[in-house]
Motif scaffolding. Structure first.
Motif, mmCIF file in Angstrom:
data_model
loop_
_atom_site.group_PDB
_atom_site.id
_atom_site.type_symbol
_atom_site.label_atom_id
_atom_site.label_comp_id
_atom_site.label_asym_id
_atom_site.label_seq_id
_atom_site.Cartn_x
_atom_site.Cartn_y
_atom_site.Cartn_z
ATOM 1 N N VAL A 43 -5.036 6.558 1.257
ATOM 2 C CA VAL A 43 -4.230 5.483 1.845
ATOM 3 C C VAL A 43 -4.859 4.941 3.122
ATOM 4 N N GLN A 49 -7.979 6.297 -3.663
ATOM 5 C CA GLN A 49 -6.539 6.554 -3.523
ATOM 6 C C GLN A 49 -6.219 7.091 -2.126
ATOM 7 N N ILE A 52 0.834 -1.205 0.000
ATOM 8 C CA ILE A 52 0.000 0.000 0.000
ATOM 9 C C ILE A 52 0.869 1.256 0.000
ATOM 10 N N LEU A 53 1.891 1.264 0.864
ATOM 11 C CA LEU A 53 2.787 2.435 0.926
ATOM 12 C C LEU A 53 3.543 2.603 -0.389
ATOM 13 N N ALA A 67 1.048 3.886 -3.010
ATOM 14 C CA ALA A 67 0.757 5.309 -2.809
ATOM 15 C C ALA A 67 1.904 6.178 -3.307
#
Length: 404
Positions: free
Chosen positions: A225, A223, A120-121, A124
């Protein structure tokens, strides 16, 4: 996009860690076979927590954030159910005793949550730096949707043999048998690994590979996070309980792959449209944005829920699904009775479940019964289970089936 404060992030992470610790110390630490009532109760608790959290997002973050969260949560939950098919095959392939499966699943969930947080990080960061990444994410989902449509579900299934599993088998030399849910045991005076560690690595590694599809899917819906992380986390938290609640129904969801293919294709198209709208790729429209109609999140949520409802209802009403469920359950119970379980009381319970599934097979339409009789391997497996039960009854190791 509304920003979430650091305090909210910390409290959320602490809450998720607390739920994982609660799950371990109160449910998983002591090996046992969860009964249907226990699995149903705690599945409903975790689903309720996820829904209440979503309501809080809707109230404090607005309808857009709320719709994005629920769209992401429902999609991730559906993908998680599809992943349970693979867990079922893996646990059967490694012959993990039923009472010890909880710890394996919880380990897989923790590994998956850590891996997906990393993805995820990374996702992003890529989205913030490269607008064209939406094209790549969209392509991944469209290819995955195509692969799901090409998959053949014949009710037997082959256990996955990805690179993580092959490496684990090669480098992790273990004992031949389990020692409860221990990772290490003593054999011939030496401390050795048990197969439990091998199966944990297999589940965890397979979970990481699943993230390659699920993370692009949820980024196609939001989008934000924080929403991506929480929707992913809550879809994973109740996965262990859900496994024990519906593992008898998993084989019946014969049309689930088609529903998921439609959902992933929808999100893939949504991502490509968003990429066109934000376009800065030089060879597409001269690097200028393309005026296209984007799919609203509310529409996406409605389509996702509708497709899943149609898929599940059609699967449950399907004679093919009923036949496949009975065949897979009979095969699984016979295998557990012969090769996996050692506890006499639980072996007796498994045998009675096997008898019930054989009765279900007899009630199938003739064309499905004929197909079952043609499966020589299954017929031999059932006959061996009956012979073994007769031997155990004669030896006084288990009870004869009741006349009811």
């Amino acid at each position: 996009m509304q920003q979430v404060s650091g305090v909210v992030w910390v409290l959320t992470v602490l809450g998720i860690v607390g739920l994982l610790l609660f799950d371990f110390f109160f449910h998983v630490r002591k090996a046992h076979v969860p009964r249907l009532r226990e699995a149903a109760l705690w599945t409903s608790v975790y689903v309720s927590v996820a829904i209440l959290f979503g309501v809080g997002v809707w109230v404090f973050g607005g309808s857009t954030m709320g719709a994005e969260y629920f769209a992401g949560y429902v999609t991730e939950e559906a993908l998680s159910v599809d992943n349970l098919f693979v867990f079922l095959l893996l646990l059967g392939s490694f012959k993990v005793p039923r009472a010890d499966q909880q710890k394996v699943l919880l380990f897989g969930i923790v590994v998956s949550l850590l891996a997906r947080t990393g993805f995820i990080l990374l996702g992003a960061a890529l989205i913030n730096s490269f607008a064209w990444i939406f094209y790549l994410f969209g392509l991944i989902l469209l290819v995955t949707a195509g692969n799901l449509l090409r998959e053949k579900h014949d009710g037997e299934g082959e256990p996955p043999n990805n690179i993580v599993i092959r490496l684990a088998r090669r480098f992790l030399h273990t004992s031949e048998t389990y020692d409860g849910d221990k990772l290490f045991t003593h054999q011939d005076g030496k401390r050795v690994l048990t197969p439990m560690l091998l199966v944990m690595v297999a589940i965890g590694g397979t979970d990481i590979l699943f993230a390659l599809d699920s993370i692009p899917a949820i980024f196609g819906l939001t989008q934000n996070v924080y929403l991506v992380f929480t929707a992913t986390a809550f879809s994973l938290l109740g996965l262990r309980q859900l496994y024990f609640l519906i593992d008898g129904l998993l084989d019946r969801l014969v049309y689930l792959s088609y529903g998921l293919a439609a959902i992933l294709a929808l999100i893939g198209v949504k991502l490509v449209l968003h990429a066109l709208h934000e376009n800065n790729v030089p060879f597409i429209n001269g690097g200028e944005p393309v005026e296209v109609v984007e799919i609203p999140t509310a529409v996406s949520l409605g389509v996702i829920v509708g497709v899943l409802l149609i898929t599940v209802i059609a699967s449950l009403l399907s004679p093919k699904g009923r036949a496949r469920t009975s065949v897979a359950a009979a095969r699984r119970h016979a295998t557990e009775f012969l090769d996996v379980e050692t506890d006499p009381a639980y072996c007796d319970e498994i045998y009675h479940r096997l008898l019930a599934e054989e009765e279900n097979l007899k009630r199938l339409p003739e064309r499905y019964r004929a197909r079952v009789r043609e499966q020589a391997e299954l017929m031999d497996l059932l006959q061996r289970a009956h012979r073994r039960h007769g031997e155990r009854v004669a030896a006084g190791h288990c009870f004869a089936p009741s006349a009811t």
